[in-house]
Design a protein around this motif. Structure first.
Motif, PDB file in Angstrom:
ATOM      1  N   ARG A  34      38.137  95.511 -62.391  1.00  0.00           N
ATOM      2  CA  ARG A  34      38.427  96.859 -61.899  1.00  0.00           C
ATOM      3  C   ARG A  34      39.301  97.610 -62.890  1.00  0.00           C
ATOM      4  O   ARG A  34      39.112  98.790 -63.128  1.00  0.00           O
ATOM      5  CB  ARG A  34      39.111  96.790 -60.532  1.00  0.00           C
ATOM      6  CG  ARG A  34      38.140  96.522 -59.421  1.00  0.00           C
ATOM      7  CD  ARG A  34      38.808  96.621 -58.079  1.00  0.00           C
ATOM      8  NE  ARG A  34      37.801  96.450 -57.039  1.00  0.00           N
ATOM      9  CZ  ARG A  34      38.049  96.001 -55.843  1.00  0.00           C
ATOM     10  NH1 ARG A  34      39.283  95.686 -55.488  1.00  0.00           N
ATOM     11  NH2 ARG A  34      37.084  95.873 -54.972  1.00  0.00           N
ATOM     12  N   TYR A  36      37.900  99.828 -65.559  1.00  0.00           N
ATOM     13  CA  TYR A  36      37.353 101.131 -65.176  1.00  0.00           C
ATOM     14  C   TYR A  36      38.430 102.219 -65.155  1.00  0.00           C
ATOM     15  O   TYR A  36      38.189 103.328 -64.725  1.00  0.00           O
ATOM     16  CB  TYR A  36      36.690 101.052 -63.797  1.00  0.00           C
ATOM     17  CG  TYR A  36      35.338 100.394 -63.844  1.00  0.00           C
ATOM     18  CD1 TYR A  36      34.176 101.146 -63.855  1.00  0.00           C
ATOM     19  CD2 TYR A  36      35.216  99.013 -63.882  1.00  0.00           C
ATOM     20  CE1 TYR A  36      32.927 100.547 -63.905  1.00  0.00           C
ATOM     21  CE2 TYR A  36      33.979  98.398 -63.928  1.00  0.00           C
ATOM     22  CZ  TYR A  36      32.838  99.171 -63.945  1.00  0.00           C
ATOM     23  OH  TYR A  36      31.610  98.574 -63.998  1.00  0.00           O
ATOM     24  N   ARG A  37      39.620 101.901 -65.627  1.00  0.00           N
ATOM     25  CA  ARG A  37      40.725 102.865 -65.607  1.00  0.00           C
ATOM     26  C   ARG A  37      40.460 104.020 -66.575  1.00  0.00           C
ATOM     27  O   ARG A  37      39.690 103.890 -67.529  1.00  0.00           O
ATOM     28  CB  ARG A  37      42.046 102.184 -65.954  1.00  0.00           C
ATOM     29  CG  ARG A  37      42.174 101.832 -67.418  1.00  0.00           C
ATOM     30  CD  ARG A  37      43.397 100.991 -67.716  1.00  0.00           C
ATOM     31  NE  ARG A  37      43.467 100.640 -69.108  1.00  0.00           N
ATOM     32  CZ  ARG A  37      42.781  99.670 -69.692  1.00  0.00           C
ATOM     33  NH1 ARG A  37      41.960  98.926 -68.986  1.00  0.00           N
ATOM     34  NH2 ARG A  37      42.913  99.433 -70.982  1.00  0.00           N
ATOM     35  N   VAL A  90      42.998 104.275 -61.605  1.00  0.00           N
ATOM     36  CA  VAL A  90      42.529 102.891 -61.662  1.00  0.00           C
ATOM     37  C   VAL A  90      41.968 102.479 -60.298  1.00  0.00           C
ATOM     38  O   VAL A  90      42.573 102.764 -59.262  1.00  0.00           O
ATOM     39  CB  VAL A  90      43.655 101.933 -62.134  1.00  0.00           C
ATOM     40  CG1 VAL A  90      44.813 101.904 -61.173  1.00  0.00           C
ATOM     41  CG2 VAL A  90      43.127 100.532 -62.384  1.00  0.00           C
ATOM     42  N   PRO A  91      40.781 101.849 -60.278  1.00  0.00           N
ATOM     43  CA  PRO A  91      40.180 101.443 -59.013  1.00  0.00           C
ATOM     44  C   PRO A  91      41.051 100.455 -58.226  1.00  0.00           C
ATOM     45  O   PRO A  91      41.686  99.584 -58.810  1.00  0.00           O
ATOM     46  CB  PRO A  91      38.870 100.758 -59.431  1.00  0.00           C
ATOM     47  CG  PRO A  91      38.552 101.348 -60.756  1.00  0.00           C
ATOM     48  CD  PRO A  91      39.886 101.566 -61.410  1.00  0.00           C
ATOM     49  N   SER A 122      40.232 104.940 -55.931  1.00  0.00           N
ATOM     50  CA  SER A 122      41.091 104.667 -57.083  1.00  0.00           C
ATOM     51  C   SER A 122      42.476 105.251 -56.832  1.00  0.00           C
ATOM     52  O   SER A 122      42.619 106.263 -56.141  1.00  0.00           O
ATOM     53  CB  SER A 122      40.506 105.286 -58.352  1.00  0.00           C
ATOM     54  OG  SER A 122      39.297 104.659 -58.719  1.00  0.00           O
ATOM     55  N   THR A 145      35.173 107.113 -58.579  1.00  0.00           N
ATOM     56  CA  THR A 145      36.285 106.247 -58.196  1.00  0.00           C
ATOM     57  C   THR A 145      35.760 104.901 -57.732  1.00  0.00           C
ATOM     58  O   THR A 145      34.597 104.758 -57.372  1.00  0.00           O
ATOM     59  CB  THR A 145      37.125 106.877 -57.064  1.00  0.00           C
ATOM     60  OG1 THR A 145      36.273 107.141 -55.942  1.00  0.00           O
ATOM     61  CG2 THR A 145      37.814 108.147 -57.524  1.00  0.00           C
ATOM     62  N   GLY A 146      36.653 103.909 -57.753  1.00  0.00           N
ATOM     63  CA  GLY A 146      36.318 102.584 -57.253  1.00  0.00           C
ATOM     64  C   GLY A 146      35.536 101.750 -58.245  1.00  0.00           C
ATOM     65  O   GLY A 146      35.043 102.241 -59.264  1.00  0.00           O
TER      66      GLY A 146
END
Length: 174
Positions: free
Chosen positions: A83, A86-87, A102-103, A109, A156-157
């Motif tokens: 996760r 994915y920031r 960040v998720p 997120s 997001t996520g």
């Protein structure tokens, strides 16, 4: 081909009506609201289009972000097995702060300002963004503009690490 998304403004609990306009094909996202700085994220012309990313790319070399016509660096991570990967980071000399999206779950997120949590944002990747500000966070209009822009541009996520790892392994077998 995806059509541009324009939603009725979201009623933010702290900042009133906020509009997020996303044109995936053109690679432009704009955030506007009465008290927010003019905010835009733009994909460079000629960048390879990634359809799973709302703005069209996660390559920082092909992205530009501005707040009140001042350029700010936007740095999405590679988005692979965790996760955290994915920031998206935004550093600003205007405010002298760093923001990070960040998720924290499959669909949402967290927005951080210099490592301090401000709230949780949700966007399905179509430009529609909602936020739940942390009760004791005291975000300012600049924080809100950055949060809405990042959530709308990158979604997001993210899936949990075990699922991302399994998907990567299965892709190698096919």
């Amino acid at each position: 081909m995806m059509d541009p998304f324009t939603y009725a403004p979201v009623e933010d609990p702290l900042f009133g009506a906020i509009a997020v306009d996303l044109d995936h094909e053109a690679g432009v996202l704009r955030v506007s609201g009465a008290d927010l700085p003019r905010t835009e994220v733009r994909r460079a012309a000629g960048a390879a289009l990634e359809t799973h990313v709302p703005i069209g790319t996660r390559d920082p070399a092909h992205l530009a972000m501005s707040l009140d016509d001042t350029s700010v660096p936007v740095r999405p991570a590679k988005a692979f097995l965790t996760r955290r990967s994915y920031r998206v980071d935004v550093g600003s000399t205007v405010q002298g702060v760093t923001h990070r999206l960040v998720p924290v779950s499959v669909g949402s997120s967290r927005l951080l300002k210099d490592g301090r949590p401000l709230g949780v944002l949700t966007s399905t990747g179509d430009g529609n963004v909602t936020v739940e500000w942390k009760a004791d966070s005291a975000p300012d209009a600049y924080d809100a503009a950055v949060g809405y822009a990042l959530a709308g541009s990158f979604g997001t996520g993210a899936e949990p690490m075990w699922k991302l790892t399994l998907d990567a392994a299965l892709m190698m077998w096919t």
